[in-house]
Motif scaffolding. Structure first.
Motif, PDB file in Angstrom:
ATOM      1  N   TYR A 255       5.181 -39.597 -37.333  1.00 42.66           N
ATOM      2  CA  TYR A 255       5.969 -40.783 -36.982  1.00 42.66           C
ATOM      3  C   TYR A 255       7.421 -40.617 -37.463  1.00 42.66           C
TER       4      TYR A 255
ATOM      5  N   GLU B 287      -4.949 -44.485 -36.994  1.00 42.75           N
ATOM      6  CA  GLU B 287      -5.444 -44.101 -35.667  1.00 42.75           C
ATOM      7  C   GLU B 287      -4.709 -44.887 -34.594  1.00 42.75           C
TER       8      GLU B 287
ATOM      9  N   LEU C 104      -1.328 -43.252 -34.208  1.00 40.82           N
ATOM     10  CA  LEU C 104      -1.428 -41.975 -33.493  1.00 40.82           C
ATOM     11  C   LEU C 104      -1.634 -42.203 -32.002  1.00 40.82           C
ATOM     12  N   LYS C 105      -2.512 -43.134 -31.661  1.00 42.50           N
ATOM     13  CA  LYS C 105      -2.744 -43.416 -30.244  1.00 42.50           C
ATOM     14  C   LYS C 105      -1.466 -43.947 -29.596  1.00 42.50           C
TER      15      LYS C 105
ATOM     16  N   SER D 250       0.991 -41.126 -29.118  1.00 39.92           N
ATOM     17  CA  SER D 250       0.508 -40.253 -28.034  1.00 39.92           C
ATOM     18  C   SER D 250       0.829 -40.866 -26.674  1.00 39.92           C
ATOM     19  N   LEU D 251       0.534 -42.156 -26.531  1.00 40.83           N
ATOM     20  CA  LEU D 251       0.795 -42.838 -25.262  1.00 40.83           C
ATOM     21  C   LEU D 251       2.290 -42.870 -24.946  1.00 40.83           C
TER      22      LEU D 251
ATOM     23  N   LEU E 139       4.548 -40.646 -25.963  1.00 43.53           N
ATOM     24  CA  LEU E 139       4.975 -39.291 -25.590  1.00 43.53           C
ATOM     25  C   LEU E 139       4.635 -38.992 -24.133  1.00 43.53           C
ATOM     26  N   ILE E 140       3.497 -39.508 -23.682  1.00 43.24           N
ATOM     27  CA  ILE E 140       3.114 -39.355 -22.275  1.00 43.24           C
ATOM     28  C   ILE E 140       4.030 -40.207 -21.396  1.00 43.24           C
TER      29      ILE E 140
ATOM     30  N   ALA F 133      -0.732 -35.986 -20.183  1.00 43.61           N
ATOM     31  CA  ALA F 133      -1.900 -36.652 -20.777  1.00 43.61           C
ATOM     32  C   ALA F 133      -3.015 -35.659 -21.076  1.00 43.61           C
TER      33      ALA F 133
ATOM     34  N   LEU G 256      -3.220 -33.948 -24.626  1.00 46.00           N
ATOM     35  CA  LEU G 256      -3.498 -34.712 -25.845  1.00 46.00           C
ATOM     36  C   LEU G 256      -4.916 -35.239 -25.872  1.00 46.00           C
ATOM     37  N   ASP G 257      -5.483 -35.249 -27.057  1.00 46.85           N
ATOM     38  CA  ASP G 257      -6.791 -35.859 -27.281  1.00 46.85           C
ATOM     39  C   ASP G 257      -6.519 -37.205 -27.940  1.00 46.85           C
ATOM     40  N   ILE G 258      -6.418 -38.251 -27.128  1.00 45.16           N
ATOM     41  CA  ILE G 258      -6.040 -39.573 -27.633  1.00 45.16           C
ATOM     42  C   ILE G 258      -7.253 -40.236 -28.275  1.00 45.16           C
TER      43      ILE G 258
END
Length: 96
Positions: free
Chosen positions: A33, A68, A71-72, A75-76, A78-79, A86, A89-91
């Protein structure tokens, strides 16, 4: 529209205010982050992370731990911003 995170005025139990040791996972997510929101990278802002977390389903909001959720959300974002696909990444998903 009331969202899952908006618990104001609802009955609630006692808040656990005990300190706990951050896990290795927690520290890694916090470092990620810090890197992604640093002025040099500025991939997204704290407000964008908050917006994303606040849009989670009830299952994700309450089923994922604090880091978590971070992180999710990252991840979202960045997509969403086109930094990664997508499929790369393992979301994290909330357990049912």
């Amino acid at each position: 529209m009331e969202r899952t995170h908006d618990l104001g005025g609802l009955p609630a139990g006692k808040i656990d205010q005990t300190e706990h040791e951050l896990t290795f996972f927690d520290k890694r997510v916090d470092a990620l982050y810090a890197l992604l929101t640093s002025p040099k990278k500025a991939a997204f802002t704290m407000d964008e992370v908050r917006r994303t977390v606040e849009s989670f389903s009830q299952a994700d909001y309450f089923g994922l731990s604090y880091y978590e959720r971070w992180l999710k959300a990252m991840s979202l974002l960045l997509i969403e911003k086109g930094y990664v696909e997508a499929s790369a990444l393992d979301i994290p998903q909330a357990s049912s």
